[in-house]
Every structure is written in structure tokens, then in C-alpha cells.
Scaffold this motif. Structure first.
Motif, PDB file in Angstrom:
ATOM      1  N   MET A   1     -12.914   3.683   4.253  1.00  0.00           N
ATOM      2  CA  MET A   1     -11.530   4.085   4.060  1.00  0.00           C
ATOM      3  C   MET A   1     -10.901   3.251   2.954  1.00  0.00           C
ATOM      4  O   MET A   1     -11.140   2.050   2.865  1.00  0.00           O
ATOM      5  N   SER A   2     -10.113   3.881   2.090  1.00  0.00           N
ATOM      6  CA  SER A   2      -9.536   3.205   0.938  1.00  0.00           C
ATOM      7  C   SER A   2      -8.552   2.130   1.352  1.00  0.00           C
ATOM      8  O   SER A   2      -7.826   2.265   2.343  1.00  0.00           O
ATOM      9  N   ARG A   3      -8.538   1.063   0.562  1.00  0.00           N
ATOM     10  CA  ARG A   3      -7.549   0.015   0.782  1.00  0.00           C
ATOM     11  C   ARG A   3      -6.172   0.507   0.360  1.00  0.00           C
ATOM     12  O   ARG A   3      -6.033   1.239  -0.620  1.00  0.00           O
ATOM     13  N   VAL A   4      -5.166   0.082   1.078  1.00  0.00           N
ATOM     14  CA  VAL A   4      -3.800   0.499   0.798  1.00  0.00           C
ATOM     15  C   VAL A   4      -2.898  -0.733   0.809  1.00  0.00           C
ATOM     16  O   VAL A   4      -3.235  -1.748   1.435  1.00  0.00           O
ATOM     17  N   PRO A   5      -1.733  -0.636   0.127  1.00  0.00           N
ATOM     18  CA  PRO A   5      -1.264   0.521  -0.629  1.00  0.00           C
ATOM     19  C   PRO A   5      -1.936   0.621  -1.991  1.00  0.00           C
ATOM     20  O   PRO A   5      -2.511  -0.340  -2.503  1.00  0.00           O
ATOM     21  N   ALA A   6      -1.831   1.815  -2.571  1.00  0.00           N
ATOM     22  CA  ALA A   6      -2.340   2.062  -3.919  1.00  0.00           C
ATOM     23  C   ALA A   6      -1.461   3.119  -4.563  1.00  0.00           C
ATOM     24  O   ALA A   6      -0.757   3.880  -3.880  1.00  0.00           O
ATOM     25  N   LEU A   7      -1.502   3.167  -5.872  1.00  0.00           N
ATOM     26  CA  LEU A   7      -0.816   4.196  -6.638  1.00  0.00           C
ATOM     27  C   LEU A   7      -1.848   5.054  -7.357  1.00  0.00           C
ATOM     28  O   LEU A   7      -2.900   4.564  -7.775  1.00  0.00           O
TER      29      LEU A   7
END
Length: 246
Positions: A1-7
Motif C-alpha cells: 500500500m502506498s505511503r501517504v500523504p502524497a500529491l
């Protein structure tokens, strides 16, 4: 699962093939966040990004995650605290418009279980679809919400919604009468959610959500002037969103 936060700096494209061919494309940026822990920005940056529970689902829950869990519970789903990542537009200078917000919902062990697609139209309504993606993020569902004034409420959506990573690559097809009269794509590149990145994107795309809603309305006027017939908007028990409320 992607690390957050991101833009994500994204290009959004809409292609119509019927009743007339027409295409639009615009650039903007979107956030990938954890709805349990939305980003807490410095006071000077808060006008550029705010995540408000009233802008999603019924708008009457105390948090984004509470709104999601309430929606899932109506379908008999309990994530048991499993992690969720949310792709969305933030409120920018007190304006927000989210044509499509996505929630990738996981089991406690991290396995992807559902995707929730929350759709907003320009009439202030919103509707959510509970999707069952396969191993590469493909899912389908019947269309039952009025979005474009040039399509009736029928047909079926076929989507490809893989979880965001270094690149964002989303596709939504509308199928009607054996054809695909409409396709939307969202393509983007992940950026760090730093103050510097946010400022750069905000300067490049000022009033980003207002620009999105304005572009949709402008292209709607162009299609109308080209003679596309407007489909009557049915009465639906849809949620309402306070689009520009402070």
C-alpha cells in the motif's frame, strides 16, 4: 500500500464517441491521504488544502473514516480497522469539487478488499459505488446516478483502478448498447506532499477545484451549442454536498 500523504500531478481526459465525438483534457493535482489521519498543514498552508468530512458521503459524520465506515456498514461490510487510502481533491481557498473520489479499502492484513468510488455531479449531488476489484484493479458496476446531462441513467461502468504507486493510471469506461460512448482517464506522477511541492502546484494550478468544475460546465455548454440533446435529470434520493460552504 502506498505511503501517504502524497500529491499527484495529473492529466484528466474525457473522450466521447457518441452521439458525437468530443474530447477534453485538463491538468490539475490530487491528494492521496489516509482518511484516518488527514494531513495537518501549517496554518499558512491550510487555505490551500483542507479535508472536510462534510464534503463526502452523507456529510454528517465526524470524520472522513467515519463517513466511509457508515457507508460500508449499509452494505454489511466491516473492515475491522483495516487501512484505507483515499484519492481526492482538497478544499482550496474554501472551494471544493470532486468529480471522483476513490477509496482503496484493505483488510487488517493489508490485502485489498474493496474500492469505493464516490461520484459528485455539478448539480450538487453525490453517489457511491461499492466495487469488488480483481487482482489488477478491474471492476464493473451498473450506472445508477445522473452525471452528464447528455447521457441518461443507464449502462454499465467498467473500470481499471489499480492502487496508486509511483504513477497513477485510472480508466473508467461507460458501456451502453454494446458500445463505449464515454471514457475517462486519470494519469499522474507521484510527488512528495511537502510544503514546497504544494506551493508549486498551487501556483501552477490556482483555484484548482474551481477550474475543474468550470471546465466541466464550459465543455457542457459547447456540447449543447453543438446540438447534443439534453437528457432529463431524474429525481434521485442522492446526497447533497455544500459545495462552497465555508
Amino acid at each position: 500500500m502506498s505511503r501517504v500523504p502524497a500529491l499527484y500531478s495529473v492529466a484528466i481526459a474525457h473522450v466521447r464517441t457518441a452521439p458525437r465525438r468530443y474530447a477534453l483534457r485538463h491538468r490539475t493535482y490530487m491528494w492521496l491521504i489516509d482518511p484516518d489521519h488527514p494531513p495537518e498543514l501549517h496554518a499558512l498552508l491550510k487555505p490551500l488544502a483542507r479535508f472536510d468530512a462534510r464534503d463526502h458521503f452523507g456529510g454528517d459524520r465526524p470524520s472522513l473514516r467515519a463517513g466511509l465506515d457508515a457507508f460500508l456498514s449499509t452494505h454489511g461490510v466491516d473492515l475491522e480497522g483495516g487501512p484505507v487510502v483515499m484519492l481526492t481533491h482538497a478544499r482550496v481557498l474554501e472551494h471544493v469539487f470532486n468529480p471522483l473520489t476513490l477509496y482503496w479499502c484493505h483488510n487488517p492484513d493489508g490485502a485489498l478488499r474493496y474500492v469505493v468510488a464516490e461520484v459528485h455531479n455539478t448539480y450538487g449531488g453525490r453517489h457511491c459505488y461499492l466495487l469488488h476489484p480483481d487482482g489488477v484493479g478491474r471492476a464493473s458496476t451498473d450506472k445508477n446516478f445522473y452525471v452528464s446531462p447528455f447521457f441518461p441513467v443507464d449502462g454499465r461502468y467498467r473500470m481499471r483502478l489499480p492502487p496508486p504507486a509511483g504513477r497513477l493510471d485510472l480508466t473508467v469506461h461507460l458501456e451502453r448498447d454494446g458500445g463505449r460512448p464515454f471514457t475517462a482517464t486519470v494519469r499522474g506522477v507521484r510527488r512528495d506532499a511537502s510544503a514546497r511541492t504544494l506551493l508549486r502546484l498551487s501556483l501552477r494550478r490556482p483555484w484548482s477545484t474551481l477550474a475543474v468544475s468550470a471546465a466541466i460546465r464550459l465543455h457542457g455548454i459547447r456540447l449543447y451549442l453543438r446540438g447534443l440533446p439534453v437528457q432529463p435529470r431524474p429525481h434521485q434520493p442522492e446526497s447533497r454536498t455544500p459545495e462552497n460552504a465555508p
